[in-house]
Design an enzyme around this catalytic site. Structure first.
Site, PDB file in Angstrom:
ATOM      1  N   LEU A  63       4.177   0.775  10.476  1.00  0.00           N
ATOM      2  CA  LEU A  63       2.934   0.042  10.277  1.00  0.00           C
ATOM      3  C   LEU A  63       2.721  -0.031   8.772  1.00  0.00           C
ATOM      4  O   LEU A  63       2.432   0.983   8.133  1.00  0.00           O
ATOM      5  CB  LEU A  63       1.751   0.763  10.933  1.00  0.00           C
ATOM      6  N   GLU A 106      -5.463  -4.476   2.462  1.00  0.00           N
ATOM      7  CA  GLU A 106      -5.308  -4.334   1.013  1.00  0.00           C
ATOM      8  C   GLU A 106      -6.267  -3.267   0.471  1.00  0.00           C
ATOM      9  O   GLU A 106      -7.455  -3.255   0.797  1.00  0.00           O
ATOM     10  CB  GLU A 106      -5.613  -5.676   0.339  1.00  0.00           C
ATOM     11  N   GLY A 107      -5.726  -2.357  -0.346  1.00  0.00           N
ATOM     12  CA  GLY A 107      -6.560  -1.315  -0.932  1.00  0.00           C
ATOM     13  C   GLY A 107      -7.155  -0.376   0.099  1.00  0.00           C
ATOM     14  O   GLY A 107      -8.295   0.063  -0.047  1.00  0.00           O
ATOM     15  N   ASP A 140     -11.175   5.027   3.050  1.00  0.00           N
ATOM     16  CA  ASP A 140     -10.135   4.351   3.838  1.00  0.00           C
ATOM     17  C   ASP A 140     -10.834   3.603   4.963  1.00  0.00           C
ATOM     18  O   ASP A 140     -11.401   4.224   5.869  1.00  0.00           O
ATOM     19  CB  ASP A 140      -9.131   5.358   4.404  1.00  0.00           C
ATOM     20  N   ARG A 142      -9.317   1.262   6.931  1.00  0.00           N
ATOM     21  CA  ARG A 142      -8.340   0.619   7.802  1.00  0.00           C
ATOM     22  C   ARG A 142      -8.531   0.995   9.270  1.00  0.00           C
ATOM     23  O   ARG A 142      -8.934   2.103   9.598  1.00  0.00           O
ATOM     24  CB  ARG A 142      -6.922   0.999   7.379  1.00  0.00           C
TER      25      ARG A 142
END
Length: 217
Positions: A63, A106-107, A140, A142
Site C-alpha cells: 500500500l 500526500e503528506g 496522520d 490517512r
C-alpha cells in the site's frame, strides 16, 4: 446487512469502489495490469498495479501512499520513491503481487501544499509530527478502507504486506484482509532523511531496525 466496516453477515464484503479500467502497463519493472478505480465515497481516482494471478492467499502487497516529491522528483527528504521502486521490483521478482497506489495520501493525508509548509517547519527544527500539529493538522490523516476495497475486488484474501508501518497492518485486518506476513521494506537512510526516519520510528512505531547502527553512539 453489513456491519460498520462493510462486512456482510455472511462473511462477504461490500466495497466502496467502482472498477473503471483494466489496461496492460509496460514499465521498467515489468508488465503490470493497471486497474483503475473510482472511490465512490471520496471521489478520488485510484490505481492498483497487478502482477500475475493475485486471487487467493499470501499475495505480496504494497500500500503506497502518494508522494509527489519522493515518487516523481526523487526527493531525499523521505524514502518514498526508493520504497516505490523496491516494492515494484520485489513484486515482479516474486511473479505475483499488487501495488495499491493511494492518491489523497500526500503528506500522510494533509495534502501537497500543507506538506510543503510542514517541510518548511521541519527545516526549522520541528520533527514531522510536530510540524503537522503546528499547522493545526493531524499527525496522520490517512485511511486505508479504499485499499482494502480494491484488494477485495481483485480477489485478494490475505497478503504478505510490504510495509514497516503497523497502522497499515491493523487497518487491513479491520477491513477484512488477513495478514499472512509483514515483510520489511527497509531503505538505507541518507543524511537528508535520517531525522525523518527516526521520527517515524519513535512517533509512529515504524519497524526500522536498520537505523540502530546509524544512530549508535
Amino acid at each position: 446487512m453489513t456491519d460498520s466496516d462493510g462486512i456482510h453477515l455472511d462473511g462477504s464484503h461490500s466495497t466502496g469502489v467502482d472498477r473503471v479500467a483494466n489496461v496492460r502497463l509496460s514499465t521498467e519493472y515489468g508488465e503490470f495490469l493497471a486497474v483503475g478505480y473510482l472511490d465512490r465515497n471520496l471521489g478520488h481516482e485510484q490505481i492498483a498495479l497487478v502482477y500475475g494471478d493475485v486471487e487467493g492467499e499470501g499475495v505480496l502487497t504494497r500500500l503506497h501512499s502518494e508522494c509527489l516529491t519522493g515518487d516523481a522528483f526523487g526527493s531525499r527528504h523521505c524514502e518514498c520513491g526508493d520504497q516505490l521502486s523496491a516494492a515494484l521490483t520485489a513484486i515482479a521478482s516474486e511473479g505475483r503481487g499488487v501495488l495499491v497506489y493511494l492518491r489523497g495520501h500526500e503528506g500522510r493525508g494533509i495534502g501537497l501544499l500543507a506538506k510543503l509548509r510542514a517541510m518548511q517547519l521541519q527545516a526549522e527544527g520541528l520533527d514531522t509530527v510536530e510540524a503537522n500539529l503546528a499547522l493545526g493538522l493531524p499527525a496522520d490523516a490517512r485511511d486505508y478502507r479504499v485499499a482494502a476495497d480494491m484488494l477485495h475486488d481483485l480477489g485478494v484474501r490475505s497478503v504478505r504486506l510490504l510495509s514497516n508501518n503497523p497502522d497499515k497492518r491493523e487497518a487491513l485486518l479491520r477491513y477484512g484482509i488477513d495478514i499472512a506476513e509483514q515483510v520489511p521494506l527497509l531503505i538505507p537512510p541518507r543524511e537528508e532523511n535520517l531525522a525523518y526516519l527516526l521520527a517515524k520510528r519513535e512517533r509512529f512505531g515504524h519497524h526500522l531496525p536498520h537505523l540502530d547502527p546509524v544512530v549508535a553512539p
